[in-house]
Write a protein that holds these residues in place. Structure first.
Motif, mmCIF file in Angstrom:
data_model
loop_
_atom_site.group_PDB
_atom_site.id
_atom_site.type_symbol
_atom_site.label_atom_id
_atom_site.label_comp_id
_atom_site.label_asym_id
_atom_site.label_seq_id
_atom_site.Cartn_x
_atom_site.Cartn_y
_atom_site.Cartn_z
ATOM 1 N N SER A 359 13.143 -34.500 -7.758
ATOM 2 C CA SER A 359 14.330 -34.714 -6.567
ATOM 3 C C SER A 359 14.295 -33.232 -5.875
ATOM 4 O O SER A 359 14.751 -33.154 -4.716
ATOM 5 C CB SER A 359 15.727 -35.041 -7.294
ATOM 6 N N ALA A 360 14.089 -32.225 -6.308
ATOM 7 C CA ALA A 360 14.104 -30.976 -5.712
ATOM 8 C C ALA A 360 13.011 -30.667 -4.662
ATOM 9 O O ALA A 360 13.391 -29.752 -3.886
ATOM 10 C CB ALA A 360 14.036 -29.850 -6.750
ATOM 11 N N ASN A 422 13.366 -25.263 -12.399
ATOM 12 C CA ASN A 422 13.753 -26.606 -12.313
ATOM 13 C C ASN A 422 12.547 -27.305 -12.114
ATOM 14 O O ASN A 422 11.976 -28.194 -12.574
ATOM 15 C CB ASN A 422 14.775 -26.850 -11.438
ATOM 16 N N LEU A 423 11.638 -26.558 -11.088
ATOM 17 C CA LEU A 423 10.435 -27.526 -10.312
ATOM 18 C C LEU A 423 9.206 -27.356 -11.310
ATOM 19 O O LEU A 423 8.520 -28.150 -11.691
ATOM 20 C CB LEU A 423 10.050 -26.891 -9.152
ATOM 21 N N SER A 424 9.404 -26.376 -12.215
ATOM 22 C CA SER A 424 8.049 -25.937 -13.346
ATOM 23 C C SER A 424 8.289 -26.525 -14.627
ATOM 24 O O SER A 424 7.300 -26.907 -15.231
ATOM 25 C CB SER A 424 8.032 -24.342 -13.275
ATOM 26 N N THR A 429 12.378 -28.432 -20.367
ATOM 27 C CA THR A 429 12.300 -27.919 -21.729
ATOM 28 C C THR A 429 13.274 -27.536 -22.330
ATOM 29 O O THR A 429 13.498 -28.013 -23.755
ATOM 30 C CB THR A 429 11.119 -27.040 -21.416
ATOM 31 N N LEU A 430 14.062 -26.616 -21.870
ATOM 32 C CA LEU A 430 15.327 -26.323 -22.634
ATOM 33 C C LEU A 430 16.321 -27.339 -23.003
ATOM 34 O O LEU A 430 16.752 -27.476 -23.987
ATOM 35 C CB LEU A 430 16.332 -25.213 -21.705
ATOM 36 N N LEU A 465 20.286 -32.379 -12.676
ATOM 37 C CA LEU A 465 19.247 -31.687 -13.482
ATOM 38 C C LEU A 465 19.186 -32.313 -14.874
ATOM 39 O O LEU A 465 18.166 -33.048 -15.379
ATOM 40 C CB LEU A 465 19.158 -30.223 -13.684
ATOM 41 N N PHE A 466 20.279 -32.555 -15.441
ATOM 42 C CA PHE A 466 20.569 -32.965 -16.874
ATOM 43 C C PHE A 466 21.120 -34.443 -16.920
ATOM 44 O O PHE A 466 21.460 -34.720 -18.367
ATOM 45 C CB PHE A 466 21.183 -31.869 -17.562
#
Length: 552
Positions: A359-360, A422-424, A429-430, A465-466
């Motif tokens: 989405s970013a 965010n994009l990578s 992962t976190l 994001l989450f």
């Protein structure tokens, strides 16, 4: 070149990959909190580290990593810095015309006690600003007003940051929760009702924390009745509005209820010992303009505070009115149709681990409906009300930009860092690593939201994001999706006070750009402590102990 995010790029281990992903954030916070490195240098170093990890470990193409950083940096300029610059320009106009002194006197007539003033300004008025604007606007405005009543600048910034927690989940007319509903597919009313059964718990304690910050244990001992009235009134208003009225107006109702309750209580009560602050000098350095102008009326207002209280509060009333107008049906629809330009950011082709477009990659430029644009209009109205000439206003704007020069670097680097992570896939992962904890994830769910807001500075961004991750983890572990999704938003608000973006806003507002590390050390304990307590509260909501609070 298509780039698909990988959750476990380091040897196929999610745990080691998560530790690696945390390095840029740990670096940023250690540089700020331990080594006291200036914020713009710490942010730049962490950004460089995030880009290096994105390319070397996550395998993101260099061009896309740099393009993502550019997108984040532009988001830092617009809308974040666009809000801050215009908010502080309005303050500078009040300062150079002498109305800042009148504002100081007017606030003191409500209550001469600066601990009560901190509750009124940072908690009650800040909630109303958060309800309408958000994105750091309450911190910028209330920090300046706190300095106006004589609270030391760094302490004022700390109070403003801690106060900007309880209303955040419902801020900007409910945008964080409407975004959460959009990405998860969960009913907005359920999410709002659940958040309305969580954030009031935070609201109960925040006023007590504020008076503790202002005057220590003595402050709590002498002013706890006022703090309790404000906290309980806001909590009740927020609970009732979120559950029985509307998500969009929750903070407006809660803020008004808190203001009315506290003002009514102050008519029959005052602390046994009144603590008054010493009048502070100009924060933004606008005094020379007033002296050079030679206007006797302005000098008299600056020195004695003589003038109309209504005129002194006029810029802030104008701000509230303008934001309220933009939320009216026809106006809101027109701005939505003509005030937003959405486009694909060039140079990016990113897919999530599930194969969906990230989405970013899409940038939404809200040029007309942006909070900063509304503040610019409020500034023009203030110019007319205070009869400030065009040339003088432009000089004030230029002085504001000069004051914020290092803050601009800090915010652009921090947002660039957030976008790269965010994009990578580093942030995902976190979050995914935390979600692999089974039923104990109910305890860590608010921590995921806290992490998202600490990285991005925005509860809305953290929900984007989450939000899906929270729902997926809930369904895999048999937990309630509404509970965990709302915990992402409500727990996230406690990460806002340590977000480097908001630290930079606070430091700039008090005229002390470069003091972010000092402010960070004052708020980090409160952020971690409140998050830990809140995490236990959410965990208990996932058990029979407090399960009756969960939306049925």
């Amino acid at each position: 070149m298509l780039y698909r995010q990988v959750l476990d790029p380091l040897g196929g281990s999610l745990a080691w990959s998560a530790l690696c992903a945390a390095i840029p954030l740990l670096t940023l916070f250690v540089l700020l909190g331990v080594f006291r490195v200036r914020a713009h240098l710490a942010a730049a170093a962490s950004l460089a580290l995030a880009v290096a990890l994105a390319v070397a470990v996550w395998g993101m193409p260099v061009g896309q990593a740099l393009s993502g950083a550019a997108e984040g940096g532009f988001y830092g300029l617009f809308p974040i810095l666009w809000i801050l610059v215009n908010a502080l320009w309005i303050y500078r106009l009040t300062e150079i015309t002498g109305w800042f002194g009148v504002l100081r006197r007017s606030i003191r007539t409500v209550s001469p006690d600066q601990r009560v003033q901190a509750i009124l300004i940072a908690f009650c008025f800040g909630a109303l600003i958060e309800a309408l604007a958000g994105f750091g606007t309450p911190v910028a405005i209330t920090a300046v007003m706190l300095v106006a009543v004589g609270i030391a600048p760094v302490k004022a910034a700390t109070v403003a940051l801690v106060a900007n927690t309880a209303p955040v989940a419902f801020g900007s007319m409910g945008v964080p929760l409407t975004t959460l509903a959009g990405v998860t597919g969960l009913p907005l009313d359920d999410l709002g009702a659940m958040a309305g059964r969580q954030t009031p718990v935070i609201a109960l304690f925040i006023p007590l924390v504020l008076v503790l910050l202002v005057d220590g244990r003595r402050g709590v001992r002498q002013t706890w009745p006022a703090a309790l009235v404000a906290g309980v009134a806001f909590a009740i208003g927020q609970f009732l509005a979120a559950n029985y009225v509307s998500v969009e107006v929750t903070d407006i109702i809660a803020g008004i209820v808190a203001v009315v309750a506290l003002l009514g209580f102050l008519r029959v009560w005052r602390p046994a010992e009144v603590r008054q602050g010493v009048a502070a000098p100009a924060v933004a350095g606008g005094s020379s303009d007033a002296v050079d102008a030679g206007r006797e009326a302005e000098m008299r207002r600056r020195e004695t505070g003589e003038g109309s209280a209504l005129m002194a509060f006029a810029p802030y009333l104008v701000i509230v009115v303008l934001f309220a107008i933009t939320q009216l049906g026809p106006v809101k629809e027109w701005l939505g149709a003509h005030g937003v330009h959405q486009f694909a950011w060039p140079g990016l082709d990113v897919r999530t681990p599930g194969g969906q477009p990230a989405s970013a990659m899409t940038f939404k430029l809200e040029h007309l409906k942006a909070a900063g644009t509304i503040l610019l209009v409020a500034g023009l109205v203030t110019m007319a009300l205070y009869r400030v000439s065009f040339g003088r206003a432009v000089r004030a704007y230029g002085a504001t930009l000069h004051q914020l020069r290092w803050t601009i670097v800090t915010v652009t680097c921090v947002l660039a860092l957030a976008w790269v992570m965010n994009l990578s896939g580093q942030t995902t992962t976190l979050g995914t690593a935390l979600a692999h904890t089974g039923e104990a994830f109910a305890l860590l769910s608010p921590v995921v939201g806290w992490l998202g807001v600490a990285v991005t500075g925005s509860d809305t961004s953290a929900n984007s994001l989450f939000g899906v991750l929270q729902v997926t983890a809930a369904r895999e572990t048999g937990l309630d999706p509404v509970l965990l999704a709302s915990a992402n938003s409500t727990g996230g608000v406690l990460g806002k006070m340590i977000s480097p973006q908001n630290l930079a806003v606070a430091a700039a507002a008090i005229g002390m750009a470069g003091s972010e590390s000092t402010i960070f050390r004052r708020v980090i304990g409160w952020s971690l402590g409140l998050t830990a307590v809140f995490a236990v509260f959410v965990y208990l909501q996932s058990t029979p102990v407090l399960g009756w609070m969960v939306v049925g």
